[in-house]
Design a protein around this motif. Structure first.
Motif, PDB file in Angstrom:
ATOM      1  N   GLU A  55      13.915 -11.519  -0.591  1.00 25.17           N
ATOM      2  CA  GLU A  55      12.745 -10.642  -0.582  1.00 25.17           C
ATOM      3  C   GLU A  55      12.468 -10.222   0.850  1.00 25.17           C
ATOM      4  OE1 GLU A  55       9.535 -12.629  -2.500  1.00 25.17           O
ATOM      5  OE2 GLU A  55      10.311 -12.236  -4.519  1.00 25.17           O
ATOM      6  N   VAL A  56      11.999  -8.997   1.009  1.00 21.20           N
ATOM      7  CA  VAL A  56      11.663  -8.454   2.320  1.00 21.20           C
ATOM      8  C   VAL A  56      10.216  -7.971   2.242  1.00 21.20           C
ATOM      9  CG1 VAL A  56      12.204  -6.755   4.096  1.00 21.20           C
ATOM     10  CG2 VAL A  56      14.043  -7.750   2.710  1.00 21.20           C
ATOM     11  N   SER A  57       9.377  -8.483   3.128  1.00 25.16           N
ATOM     12  CA  SER A  57       7.974  -8.072   3.147  1.00 25.16           C
ATOM     13  C   SER A  57       7.743  -7.053   4.252  1.00 25.16           C
ATOM     14  CB  SER A  57       7.061  -9.285   3.357  1.00 25.16           C
ATOM     15  OG  SER A  57       7.293  -9.876   4.622  1.00 25.16           O
ATOM     16  N   VAL A  58       6.927  -6.050   3.960  1.00 25.27           N
ATOM     17  CA  VAL A  58       6.615  -4.958   4.878  1.00 25.27           C
ATOM     18  C   VAL A  58       5.107  -4.764   4.882  1.00 25.27           C
ATOM     19  CG1 VAL A  58       6.930  -2.500   5.365  1.00 25.27           C
ATOM     20  CG2 VAL A  58       8.827  -3.829   4.450  1.00 25.27           C
ATOM     21  N   ASP A  59       4.543  -4.539   6.067  1.00 18.01           N
ATOM     22  CA  ASP A  59       3.121  -4.202   6.191  1.00 18.01           C
ATOM     23  C   ASP A  59       2.986  -2.693   6.244  1.00 18.01           C
ATOM     24  OD1 ASP A  59       2.277  -6.809   6.143  1.00 18.01           O
ATOM     25  OD2 ASP A  59       2.317  -7.060   8.314  1.00 18.01           O
ATOM     26  N   LEU A  60       2.430  -2.105   5.198  1.00 14.20           N
ATOM     27  CA  LEU A  60       2.275  -0.657   5.125  1.00 14.20           C
ATOM     28  C   LEU A  60       0.931  -0.240   5.696  1.00 14.20           C
ATOM     29  CD1 LEU A  60       3.567   0.332   1.568  1.00 14.20           C
ATOM     30  CD2 LEU A  60       4.741   0.562   3.753  1.00 14.20           C
ATOM     31  N   PRO A  61       0.902   0.728   6.629  1.00 10.93           N
ATOM     32  CA  PRO A  61      -0.384   1.278   7.064  1.00 10.93           C
ATOM     33  C   PRO A  61      -1.007   2.115   5.955  1.00 10.93           C
ATOM     34  CG  PRO A  61       1.421   2.486   8.062  1.00 10.93           C
ATOM     35  CD  PRO A  61       2.040   1.337   7.330  1.00 10.93           C
ATOM     36  N   GLU A  62      -2.282   2.429   6.127  1.00 13.45           N
ATOM     37  CA  GLU A  62      -2.993   3.173   5.093  1.00 13.45           C
ATOM     38  C   GLU A  62      -2.339   4.516   4.795  1.00 13.45           C
ATOM     39  OE1 GLU A  62      -6.993   3.562   6.351  1.00 13.45           O
ATOM     40  OE2 GLU A  62      -7.594   1.579   5.681  1.00 13.45           O
TER      41      GLU A  62
ATOM     42  N   ALA B 181       0.737   5.435   4.889  1.00 12.04           N
ATOM     43  CA  ALA B 181       1.928   5.307   4.053  1.00 12.04           C
ATOM     44  C   ALA B 181       1.565   4.816   2.653  1.00 12.04           C
ATOM     45  CB  ALA B 181       2.924   4.358   4.704  1.00 12.04           C
ATOM     46  N   ALA B 182       0.615   3.885   2.565  1.00 16.97           N
ATOM     47  CA  ALA B 182       0.222   3.360   1.254  1.00 16.97           C
ATOM     48  C   ALA B 182      -0.384   4.446   0.370  1.00 16.97           C
ATOM     49  CB  ALA B 182      -0.766   2.212   1.432  1.00 16.97           C
ATOM     50  N   LEU B 183      -0.928   5.498   0.985  1.00 18.78           N
ATOM     51  CA  LEU B 183      -1.524   6.584   0.207  1.00 18.78           C
ATOM     52  C   LEU B 183      -0.471   7.425  -0.515  1.00 18.78           C
ATOM     53  CD1 LEU B 183      -4.352   7.919   2.548  1.00 18.78           C
ATOM     54  CD2 LEU B 183      -4.649   6.982   0.258  1.00 18.78           C
ATOM     55  N   THR B 184       0.702   7.575   0.074  1.00 20.66           N
ATOM     56  CA  THR B 184       1.674   8.554  -0.429  1.00 20.66           C
ATOM     57  C   THR B 184       2.965   7.942  -0.939  1.00 20.66           C
ATOM     58  OG1 THR B 184       2.472   8.846   1.851  1.00 20.66           O
ATOM     59  CG2 THR B 184       0.782  10.381   1.066  1.00 20.66           C
ATOM     60  N   VAL B 185       3.290   6.716  -0.548  1.00 19.14           N
ATOM     61  CA  VAL B 185       4.527   6.087  -1.015  1.00 19.14           C
ATOM     62  C   VAL B 185       4.344   5.626  -2.460  1.00 19.14           C
ATOM     63  CG1 VAL B 185       6.022   4.082  -0.734  1.00 19.14           C
ATOM     64  CG2 VAL B 185       5.322   5.378   1.265  1.00 19.14           C
ATOM     65  N   PRO B 186       5.283   5.920  -3.360  1.00 14.42           N
ATOM     66  CA  PRO B 186       5.149   5.470  -4.752  1.00 14.42           C
ATOM     67  C   PRO B 186       5.335   3.961  -4.856  1.00 14.42           C
ATOM     68  CG  PRO B 186       7.277   6.522  -4.425  1.00 14.42           C
ATOM     69  CD  PRO B 186       6.507   6.719  -3.153  1.00 14.42           C
TER      70      PRO B 186
ATOM     71  N   ALA C 105      -6.599  -6.272   9.784  1.00 15.63           N
ATOM     72  CA  ALA C 105      -5.676  -5.137   9.915  1.00 15.63           C
ATOM     73  C   ALA C 105      -5.805  -4.274   8.675  1.00 15.63           C
ATOM     74  CB  ALA C 105      -4.238  -5.608  10.088  1.00 15.63           C
ATOM     75  N   ARG C 106      -5.632  -2.976   8.872  1.00 14.94           N
ATOM     76  CA  ARG C 106      -5.688  -2.044   7.750  1.00 14.94           C
ATOM     77  C   ARG C 106      -4.277  -1.786   7.239  1.00 14.94           C
ATOM     78  NH1 ARG C 106     -10.238  -2.300   5.598  1.00 14.94           N
ATOM     79  NH2 ARG C 106      -9.691  -0.374   4.491  1.00 14.94           N
ATOM     80  N   THR C 107      -3.607  -2.858   6.843  1.00 14.54           N
ATOM     81  CA  THR C 107      -2.259  -2.756   6.300  1.00 14.54           C
ATOM     82  C   THR C 107      -2.198  -3.490   4.967  1.00 14.54           C
ATOM     83  OG1 THR C 107      -1.524  -4.735   7.501  1.00 14.54           O
ATOM     84  CG2 THR C 107      -1.195  -2.594   8.569  1.00 14.54           C
ATOM     85  N   TYR C 108      -1.238  -3.078   4.140  1.00 13.90           N
ATOM     86  CA  TYR C 108      -1.073  -3.640   2.813  1.00 13.90           C
ATOM     87  C   TYR C 108       0.351  -4.190   2.684  1.00 13.90           C
ATOM     88  CZ  TYR C 108      -5.356  -1.090   1.849  1.00 13.90           C
ATOM     89  OH  TYR C 108      -6.648  -0.633   1.898  1.00 13.90           O
ATOM     90  N   ARG C 109       0.468  -5.353   2.098  1.00 13.06           N
ATOM     91  CA  ARG C 109       1.763  -6.033   2.014  1.00 13.06           C
ATOM     92  C   ARG C 109       2.573  -5.484   0.844  1.00 13.06           C
ATOM     93  NH1 ARG C 109       3.806 -11.068  -0.232  1.00 13.06           N
ATOM     94  NH2 ARG C 109       5.391 -11.969   1.145  1.00 13.06           N
TER      95      ARG C 109
END
Length: 360
Positions: free
Chosen positions: A201-208, A210-215, A249-253
């Motif tokens: 598994e690979v974890s990534v912290d997505l900024p807001e 990217a989280a808005l537009t990435v499916p 942080a305003r990131t989502y895992r």
């Protein structure tokens, strides 16, 4: 009364007046000439292009994680007799990993088995006496209960002997040994730490943004590249994502899953570059692509470009939508094949004569 000759000027005075008149006349003729206009400024132009944005690749830093990390422990207490594997050993499901000294449990099994046999023999004799009418039914009821208890003790001892061997619950890698032989441990004390090596598994912290537009779902396209080995790439698929931002942080895992390459030891904690595909946005009718060099910013932070119209510069306000590579996506009213100044526009003014040259 003075004579007329008294008012006639002398010859030198008359000549001086005539010279002054000629000088004034010539001076006035010289001021009527206008200065020559400056030559047109030479600028490079390029025709605007309608924007047809495609999918965008987003890149983030990721960390390799194991799909399953389990601490293995004995279910009974005892002395560790043997540890059969070393750290880093690949093991298969059901393979023996460590043994306890089960001498005490074997003695308990022998004792429980002997007691069961004795109680069973007593019960057989007393049932014969019951059939002959010598004993009452109440006389054998305690014996039957004791026999059941002895059977439970025998089964418990046998089960404890089985628990004296630690086996692998799945195919994986022994990540860490937590105890050494001859140590006495309680039930539940961690003995080995094991990891599933079939998947990573690979974890990534997505900024807001990217989280808005990435499916965030099964349709997400992703690829991983190992930082220390650029040639190691592997496709990744969506597994899960968090809906709450990380603390501070305003990131989502985002968690992605993939199959590790056969020729490399992809271990938890290794750094990886993760590329995500952002779908192409819906195209706008008034969206155009321009070279970044064409953009001009005014003191009010409003953007504009210079257009070449009939040999003169014309200022055209635009709205900046985004920048990708060396192109800026803008919105604004443009005529078809409008020529926008891409070099030499920093010193232009409205209506200034210009001479255009097409940029190759």
């Amino acid at each position: 009364m003075p004579s007329p000759s008294a008012f006639r000027p002398s010859a030198p005075a008359w000549l001086a007046c005539l010279c002054c008149t000629v000088v004034v006349t010539l001076s006035g003729c010289g001021n009527d000439e206008e200065p020559a206009p400056p030559p047109p400024r030479i600028v490079l132009v390029e025709n605007v292009q309608e924007a047809h944005p495609g999918p965008q690749t987003l890149r983030f830093a990721g960390v390799v994680e194991s799909v399953t990390t389990t601490q293995l422990a004995f279910q009974v207490a005892g002395r560790v007799e043997r540890i059969l594997v070393d750290e880093g050993t690949r093991v298969t499901r059901g393979q023996a990993l460590a043994d306890l000294d089960t001498t005490d449990y074997e003695l308990q099994l022998r004792d429980a088995s002997a007691r069961q046999q004795q109680l069973h023999a007593d019960l057989v004799r007393k049932r014969k006496l019951l059939a002959e009418g010598i004993l009452a039914p109440a006389a054998i009821e305690p014996l039957e209960a004791a026999l059941v208890s002895a059977q439970v003790a025998r089964d418990t001892a046998a089960r404890q002997i089985e628990y004296g061997q630690l086996t692998a619950p799945f195919d994986g890698v022994v990540a860490q040994r937590l105890v050494e032989p001859d140590m006495v441990v309680d039930a539940g004390t961690p003995i080995l730490r094991m990891q599933d090596n079939q998947h990573i598994e690979v974890s990534v912290d997505l900024p807001e943004s990217a989280a808005l537009t990435v499916p965030l779902g099964p349709e997400l396209k992703a690829q991983g590249q190992l930082v220390l080995a650029d040639e190691v790439t592997l496709p990744l698929e969506y597994r899960e994502h968090s809906t709450q931002p990380r603390d501070g942080a305003r990131t989502y895992r985002l968690v992605l899953r993939g199959n590790p390459p056969a020729d490399y030891n992809l271990l938890p904690g290794m750094a990886m570059r993760v590329s995500l595909q952002r779908p192409a946005p819906e195209p706008r009718d008034d969206s155009y692509l321009l070279p970044i060099s064409a953009l001009q910013a005014g003191p009010d932070d409003q953007h504009h470009v210079w257009l070449a119209v009939d040999g003169h510069a014309r200022r055209q306000p635009v709205q900046l939508q985004g920048i990708e590579a060396d192109r800026a996506q803008v919105t604004g009213p443009f005529e078809a094949d409008a020529a926008v100044v891409v070099a030499g526009g920093s010193k232009l003014s409205e209506g200034q004569p210009i001479k255009t040259r097409q940029r190759n």
